[in-house]
Enzyme design. Structure first.
Site, PDB file in Angstrom:
ATOM      1  N   LYS A  53       0.845  -1.198   0.000  1.00  0.00           N
ATOM      2  CA  LYS A  53       0.000   0.000   0.000  1.00  0.00           C
ATOM      3  C   LYS A  53       0.878   1.244   0.000  1.00  0.00           C
ATOM      4  CE  LYS A  53      -3.886  -2.373   2.067  1.00  0.00           C
ATOM      5  NZ  LYS A  53      -4.557  -2.858   3.267  1.00  0.00           N
ATOM      6  N   GLN A  97      -4.997  -1.495   9.383  1.00  0.00           N
ATOM      7  CA  GLN A  97      -4.933  -2.847   8.831  1.00  0.00           C
ATOM      8  C   GLN A  97      -5.597  -3.848   9.782  1.00  0.00           C
ATOM      9  OE1 GLN A  97      -3.810  -3.525   5.734  1.00  0.00           O
ATOM     10  NE2 GLN A  97      -4.210  -5.704   5.942  1.00  0.00           N
ATOM     11  N   ASP A 120     -11.359   2.786   3.436  1.00  0.00           N
ATOM     12  CA  ASP A 120     -11.701   1.362   3.382  1.00  0.00           C
ATOM     13  C   ASP A 120     -13.210   1.164   3.178  1.00  0.00           C
ATOM     14  OD1 ASP A 120      -9.737  -0.637   3.583  1.00  0.00           O
ATOM     15  OD2 ASP A 120      -9.383  -0.220   5.698  1.00  0.00           O
TER      16      ASP A 120
HETATM   17  N1  GUN Z   1      -7.238  -6.815   6.008  1.00  0.00           N
HETATM   18  C1  GUN Z   1      -7.488  -7.583   4.912  1.00  0.00           C
HETATM   19  N2  GUN Z   1      -8.047  -6.832   3.939  1.00  0.00           N
HETATM   20  C2  GUN Z   1      -8.140  -5.576   4.426  1.00  0.00           C
HETATM   21  C3  GUN Z   1      -8.632  -4.351   3.885  1.00  0.00           C
HETATM   22  O1  GUN Z   1      -9.108  -4.267   2.749  1.00  0.00           O
HETATM   23  N3  GUN Z   1      -8.538  -3.274   4.707  1.00  0.00           N
HETATM   24  C4  GUN Z   1      -8.034  -3.345   5.960  1.00  0.00           C
HETATM   25  N4  GUN Z   1      -8.016  -2.231   6.691  1.00  0.00           N
HETATM   26  N5  GUN Z   1      -7.588  -4.468   6.493  1.00  0.00           N
HETATM   27  C5  GUN Z   1      -7.642  -5.574   5.724  1.00  0.00           C
END
Ligand code: GUN
Length: 292
Positions: A53, A97, A120
């Site tokens: 990311k 996350q 998100d």
């Molecule tokens: N953990 C697995 N996929 C995601 C996601 O799309 N966003 C976040 N914040 N955590 C995750």
């Protein structure tokens, strides 16, 4: 029949090129989009996701802030980090996350992120908006899948879409987005009896189960479109999806590979949401390079 491969690498690149144009334009007007990612603990998969990311947001020309916190951090301290980012005018997107350690209330943390920076699309306010079809940040993985379907010329209206999995991150919003595009939607999950009989009726089959190669050709109707959200290791430690690619590609009309399918799209949509958030902030006079 051998299925057409829907490449998230190619479609993702196409969209990231569009995003880059948007970011450059915004920077020219005095606003640099900023994404902050909070990682708690040392989970290797989460570390990889977060690193990707960071890399992608920098490549897009955005500001990237990584906040790495120890597994033992208290809930209160974590909430304080979020609050600081909520008030930081150089940050337009905040991502915590998941999963979080068990001593932390995940719902509370999600709720603490400003809905205006919730790139998100997990905040209950934004989930509500999505369900009633109002403009908001859409959850990145299902949003990325919708882009893949649309940019591959796959018609959704009137089709029977079967979603296997009902997580808040993928399965539930996936079904809603397909419904909004006039699909007839069936959800299957771990308690579904005779899952294969439902899956086999799908024109569009979404596999978001979390079990390596769960969906074999026995689950797939001839000519179906198969989207694989899985990210697993097979018996040899090789990366694989929830779909048994080799058998399913012989019956499906289109299929996404793992890796190189849904994965690159998820990050792309995160960047798209961050750009959108910065554009809104700029329009409202809340974004300035000088405030960095
Ligand atoms: N953990 C697995 N996929 C995601 C996601 O799309 N966003 C976040 N914040 N955590 C995750």
């Amino acid at each position: 029949m051998t299925a057409k491969v829907i490449s998230g690498v190619e479609i993702g690149k196409e969209i990231r090129d569009e995003i880059k144009v948007g970011v450059d334009k915004l920077i020219d007007s005095g606003c640099k989009p900023g994404l902050a990612v909070i990682l708690v603990g040392e989970d290797p998969a989460s570390q990889t996701y977060v690193k990707n990311k960071e890399k992608s947001s920098i490549q897009a020309g955005m500001k990237s802030e990584q906040i790495k916190l120890p597994e033992t951090i208290s809930q209160k301290e974590l909430l304080e980090h979020v609050e600081k980012l909520n008030n930081d005018v150089s940050i337009h997107g905040i991502l915590v996350q998941l999963p979080l350690p068990s001593h932390i209330d995940e719902d509370l943390v999600i709720k603490s992120i400003s809905p205006d920076k919730d790139v998100d699309g997990f905040h209950p306010q934004n989930v509500g908006k999505m369900i009633i079809g109002q403009e908001t940040f859409l959850p990145c993985t299902p949003h990325g899948i919708m882009e893949m379907l649309e940019r591959s010329g796959i018609d959704i209206a009137g089709k029977h879409a079967v979603v296997i999995g009902r997580s808040n991150i993928v399965g539930k919003p996936m079904g809603q987005l397909l419904l909004q595009k006039d699909a007839t939607v069936t959800y299957c999950h771990s308690k579904t009896k005779n899952l294969a009989s439902f899956a086999k009726q799908a024109d569009i089959l979404i596999a978001a189960i979390g079990k390596a190669k769960f969906v074999t050709d026995e689950y797939v109707k001839e000519g179906a479109v198969v989207i694989d959200v899985g990210m697993n290791r097979d018996e040899n430690g090789k990366l694989c999806g929830d779909v048994d690619y080799d058998s399913v590609k012989e019956v499906a009309s289109a299929i996404t590979p793992v890796p190189g399918g849904v994965g690159p799209m998820t990050i792309t949509m995160l960047l798209k949401n961050t750009l959108l958030s910065a554009e809104i902030a700029q329009r409202e006079g809340k974004c300035s390079l000088l405030q960095e």
